[in-house]
Design an enzyme around this catalytic site. Sequence first.
Site, PDB file in Angstrom:
ATOM      1  N   CYS A 179       6.185  -5.224   0.373  1.00 48.35           N
ATOM      2  CA  CYS A 179       6.451  -3.887  -0.107  1.00 48.35           C
ATOM      3  C   CYS A 179       6.219  -2.945   1.024  1.00 48.35           C
ATOM      4  CB  CYS A 179       5.609  -3.623  -1.498  1.00 48.35           C
ATOM      5  SG  CYS A 179       5.968  -2.391  -2.313  1.00 48.35           S
TER       6      CYS A 179
ATOM      7  N   GLY B 219       0.878  -1.336   0.075  1.00 47.04           N
ATOM      8  CA  GLY B 219      -0.195  -0.118  -0.223  1.00 47.04           C
ATOM      9  C   GLY B 219       0.782   1.217   0.054  1.00 47.04           C
ATOM     10  N   GLU B 220       0.752   2.098   0.932  1.00 46.92           N
ATOM     11  CA  GLU B 220       1.712   3.249   0.973  1.00 46.92           C
ATOM     12  C   GLU B 220       2.070   3.090   2.738  1.00 46.92           C
ATOM     13  OE1 GLU B 220       2.180   4.889  -1.960  1.00 46.92           O
ATOM     14  OE2 GLU B 220       4.120   5.672  -0.619  1.00 46.92           O
ATOM     15  N   SER B 221       3.204   3.021   2.732  1.00 41.48           N
ATOM     16  CA  SER B 221       3.777   3.067   4.302  1.00 41.48           C
ATOM     17  C   SER B 221       3.658   4.197   4.966  1.00 41.48           C
ATOM     18  CB  SER B 221       5.264   2.792   4.085  1.00 41.48           C
ATOM     19  OG  SER B 221       5.949   3.673   3.737  1.00 41.48           O
TER      20      SER B 221
ATOM     21  N   HIS C 111       5.135  -8.127  -4.712  1.00 39.49           N
ATOM     22  CA  HIS C 111       4.051  -8.613  -4.216  1.00 39.49           C
ATOM     23  C   HIS C 111       3.561  -9.903  -4.414  1.00 39.49           C
ATOM     24  CE1 HIS C 111       2.515  -4.245  -3.155  1.00 39.49           C
ATOM     25  NE2 HIS C 111       3.334  -3.946  -4.067  1.00 39.49           N
TER      26      HIS C 111
ATOM     27  N   ILE D 174       5.929  -3.005  -7.451  1.00 38.55           N
ATOM     28  CA  ILE D 174       5.451  -1.786  -7.565  1.00 38.55           C
ATOM     29  C   ILE D 174       5.731  -0.755  -6.911  1.00 38.55           C
ATOM     30  CG2 ILE D 174       3.115  -0.674  -7.663  1.00 38.55           C
ATOM     31  CD1 ILE D 174       1.994  -3.518  -7.895  1.00 38.55           C
ATOM     32  N   ARG D 175       6.462   0.281  -7.405  1.00 40.15           N
ATOM     33  CA  ARG D 175       7.325   1.411  -6.518  1.00 40.15           C
ATOM     34  C   ARG D 175       7.812   0.669  -5.517  1.00 40.15           C
ATOM     35  NH1 ARG D 175       5.886   6.546  -6.567  1.00 40.15           N
ATOM     36  NH2 ARG D 175       4.947   6.482  -4.439  1.00 40.15           N
TER      37      ARG D 175
ATOM     38  N   GLU E  56       1.383 -11.674  -3.381  1.00 36.83           N
ATOM     39  CA  GLU E  56      -0.198 -11.764  -3.502  1.00 36.83           C
ATOM     40  C   GLU E  56      -0.883 -11.481  -4.701  1.00 36.83           C
ATOM     41  OE1 GLU E  56       1.288  -9.331  -2.200  1.00 36.83           O
ATOM     42  OE2 GLU E  56       0.427  -7.501  -2.634  1.00 36.83           O
TER      43      GLU E  56
ATOM     44  N   ARG F 119      12.657   3.689   0.353  1.00 38.59           N
ATOM     45  CA  ARG F 119      11.543   3.563  -0.305  1.00 38.59           C
ATOM     46  C   ARG F 119      11.573   4.097  -1.727  1.00 38.59           C
ATOM     47  NH1 ARG F 119       7.471   7.793   1.661  1.00 38.59           N
ATOM     48  NH2 ARG F 119       5.984   6.639   0.428  1.00 38.59           N
TER      49      ARG F 119
HETATM   50  N1  GLN Z   1       6.228   3.192  -2.174  1.00 43.33           N
HETATM   51  C1  GLN Z   1       5.203   2.367  -1.626  1.00 43.33           C
HETATM   52  C2  GLN Z   1       5.846   3.222   0.074  1.00 43.33           C
HETATM   53  O1  GLN Z   1       6.692   3.640   0.248  1.00 43.33           O
HETATM   54  C3  GLN Z   1       5.108   1.180  -1.455  1.00 43.33           C
HETATM   55  C4  GLN Z   1       4.497   0.384  -2.392  1.00 43.33           C
HETATM   56  C5  GLN Z   1       3.832  -0.640  -2.458  1.00 43.33           C
HETATM   57  O2  GLN Z   1       3.256  -1.123  -1.299  1.00 43.33           O
HETATM   58  N2  GLN Z   1       3.393  -1.325  -3.773  1.00 43.33           N
HETATM   59  O3  GLN Z   1       5.146   2.906   1.121  1.00 43.33           O
END
Ligand code: GLN
Length: 193
Positions: free
Chosen positions: A78, A46-48, A174, A134-135, A176, A107
Amino acid sequence: MKVGVLALQGDVREHRAALLEAGADPVEVRRPDDLSAVDAIVLPGGESTTLSMLLESSGVGDALSASLAEGLPAFGTCAGMILLARQVVGGRPDQRSFGVVDITVRRNGFGRQVQSFECDLAVEGTGPVRAVFIRAPVVERVGPDVEVLATVDGPGGPTPVLCRQGPHVVSSFHPELSGDRRIHELFLSGLRH
Ligand code: GLN
């Protein structure tokens, strides 16, 4: 085995499905009390920074920190890897780090051009696994108690993307999302002894 999925933000549904297929009983964790029912926990992508704020406002952050200190095994993917890391580079100064896996992560460390990519990973003891990034964070340092189970060619040479420390597993990709349940199985198999 009851495995919690931190259900504050991110790809919760996909982890639930993966855990079910890997033979575990997934339980969504949204409130501190939910943790009392679980034998292990998954921290999804997700987004930390957002996850960090939601952990704070829900009260789950402090409860989870206490459970981890008592030995609750965790699997972070992630953003979940970032939350479990000892040290975070490029995060918000106030973002939460549970610090149970002795790694330093940067990150979004794979850079702009390749922020998202897929590849086949040679995973120690498992064989090739399709991995979706993903990122994703880049693991820049690995402590002496951390086992590296897979690497990719990153900006600074071979970069660990799947690590284990005791019962904890972290991946910068990921598992999942690929339909392949072997990484979830790898985490679950570490809980059975
Ligand atoms: N870039 C996101 C973060 O810094 C992580 C990306 C992800 O979980 N797919 O949290």
